[in-house]
Write an enzyme that holds these catalytic residues in place. Structure first.
Site, PDB file in Angstrom:
ATOM      1  N   TYR A  37       0.834  -1.191   0.000  1.00  0.00           N
ATOM      2  CA  TYR A  37       0.000   0.000   0.000  1.00  0.00           C
ATOM      3  C   TYR A  37       0.870   1.242   0.000  1.00  0.00           C
ATOM      4  CZ  TYR A  37       0.939   0.994   4.956  1.00  0.00           C
ATOM      5  OH  TYR A  37       1.537   1.306   6.144  1.00  0.00           O
ATOM      6  N   LYS A 149       6.604  -1.804   2.085  1.00  0.00           N
ATOM      7  CA  LYS A 149       5.391  -1.243   2.689  1.00  0.00           C
ATOM      8  C   LYS A 149       4.228  -2.222   2.472  1.00  0.00           C
ATOM      9  CE  LYS A 149       3.153   3.295   3.190  1.00  0.00           C
ATOM     10  NZ  LYS A 149       3.560   3.546   4.587  1.00  0.00           N
ATOM     11  N   GLU A 181      12.610   2.756  14.453  1.00  0.00           N
ATOM     12  CA  GLU A 181      11.592   3.689  13.970  1.00  0.00           C
ATOM     13  C   GLU A 181      10.351   3.538  14.827  1.00  0.00           C
ATOM     14  OE1 GLU A 181      10.439   2.691   9.955  1.00  0.00           O
ATOM     15  OE2 GLU A 181      10.111   0.589  10.433  1.00  0.00           O
ATOM     16  N   LEU A 205      11.217   1.420   7.277  1.00  0.00           N
ATOM     17  CA  LEU A 205      10.586   1.841   6.035  1.00  0.00           C
ATOM     18  C   LEU A 205      11.329   3.073   5.524  1.00  0.00           C
ATOM     19  CD1 LEU A 205       8.037   1.428   4.166  1.00  0.00           C
ATOM     20  CD2 LEU A 205       7.029   3.307   5.456  1.00  0.00           C
TER      21      LEU A 205
END
Length: 285
Positions: A37, A149, A181, A205
């Site tokens: 996505y 992702k 993260e 990411l």
């Protein structure tokens, strides 16, 4: 803002009312979470960093071997904004591409047509520079390809749910003491007026806003290091901020781990504020 379903969505070449948009129970996105996505923001109807978001989508599709020409989505993105009359507002477009419908197998089936979903929704993007949030720190127990992702976000959702239910904004993750993260954001630290963030790789990411902030640091002559920090270094940290597509740049007030305060400030620091102001100017171009 209360979450609602979009009135219309684009599904496999058609614009449909959301209640009529359905997929097969054998779609691999439903069965396996076998899909990717992307979320692309727009300010006053104008897309922000669209090419970078689409390139990240291309990267992910290539990594998991889903054959789809992302350039086909360009006109659909514009349509998505106009379909829900958001041309003068702030918001984002959600894109989801799954491998498609096929008999259930534990390998990638051949000659399958991907399932494509696109829709636009409003987002309150103004005022992030006035917010100051508390975050939780926990072990990063996700898989080892966080650079993709993927739609299969059960670990991210579980960790963020823990934060929300305990009154925190976000959960910050670490692997053996090294901070990676957030569950749905990137994280930056300021030490002696220099900025640090975890380098790109399989453990984070490659955030589009993260990259924009790195570029802003260079433009503002703020020293930026793509080097990781450890939890035991938080006592040396002067400022912490999060970045993300809808998070933008968000100052962190405190970081808590196992009930202990690892970091705490009374207000956002000067580097954070400079970057916030520069980012606001960038989105207005």
């Amino acid at each position: 803002m209360k979450k609602t379903f979009p009135e219309v969505v684009y599904l496999n070449g058609e614009w449909l009312r959301q209640e009529h948009a359905t997929i097969s129970v054998f779609d691999r996105g439903f069965i396996f979470g076998d899909g990717l996505y992307e979320v692309i923001p727009f300010y006053s109807g104008k897309f922000f960093l669209k090419d970078a978001h689409l390139n990240r989508l291309r990267y992910g599709l290539n990594q998991v071997h889903i054959d789809f020409d992302v350039s086909r989505l360009e006109p659909v993105l514009e349509e998505a904004v106009t379909k829900v009359k958001l041309g003068e507002q702030d918001g984002a477009v959600y894109i989801q591409i799954t491998r498609g419908v096929a008999p259930r197998t534990h390998y990638y089936p051949e000659n399958v047509t991907p399932t494509i979903l696109v829709y636009a929704f409003p987002v309150a993007l103004k005022g992030f520079d006035k917010r100051f949030v508390d975050v939780l720190i926990t072990e990063d127990y996700r898989w080892h390809r966080c650079d993709i992702k993927a739609t299969s976000l059960i670990a991210n959702v579980a960790m963020n749910d823990e934060a929300i239910k305990n009154g925190f904004h976000e959960t910050i993750l670490h692997r053996q003491g090294v901070i990676t993260e957030g569950s749905h954001s990137s994280i930056f630290f300021v030490v002696n007026n220099e900025v640090y963030t975890h380098p790109e790789g399989h453990y984070i990411l490659p955030g589009i806003t993260r990259k924009a902030v790195i570029d802003l640091c260079k433009k503002l002559d703020v020293v930026i290091h793509e080097d990781p920090l450890k939890i035991d270094q938080l006592s040396e940290v002067d400022e912490v901020f999060l970045t993300g597509t809808t998070t933008q740049i968000l100052g962190v007030k405190s970081m808590i781990m196992n009930g202990e305060v690892c970091f705490k400030k009374q207000e956002a620091g000067e580097i954070t504020k400079r970057l916030q102001h520069a980012f606001i100017a960038l989105t207005a171009q």
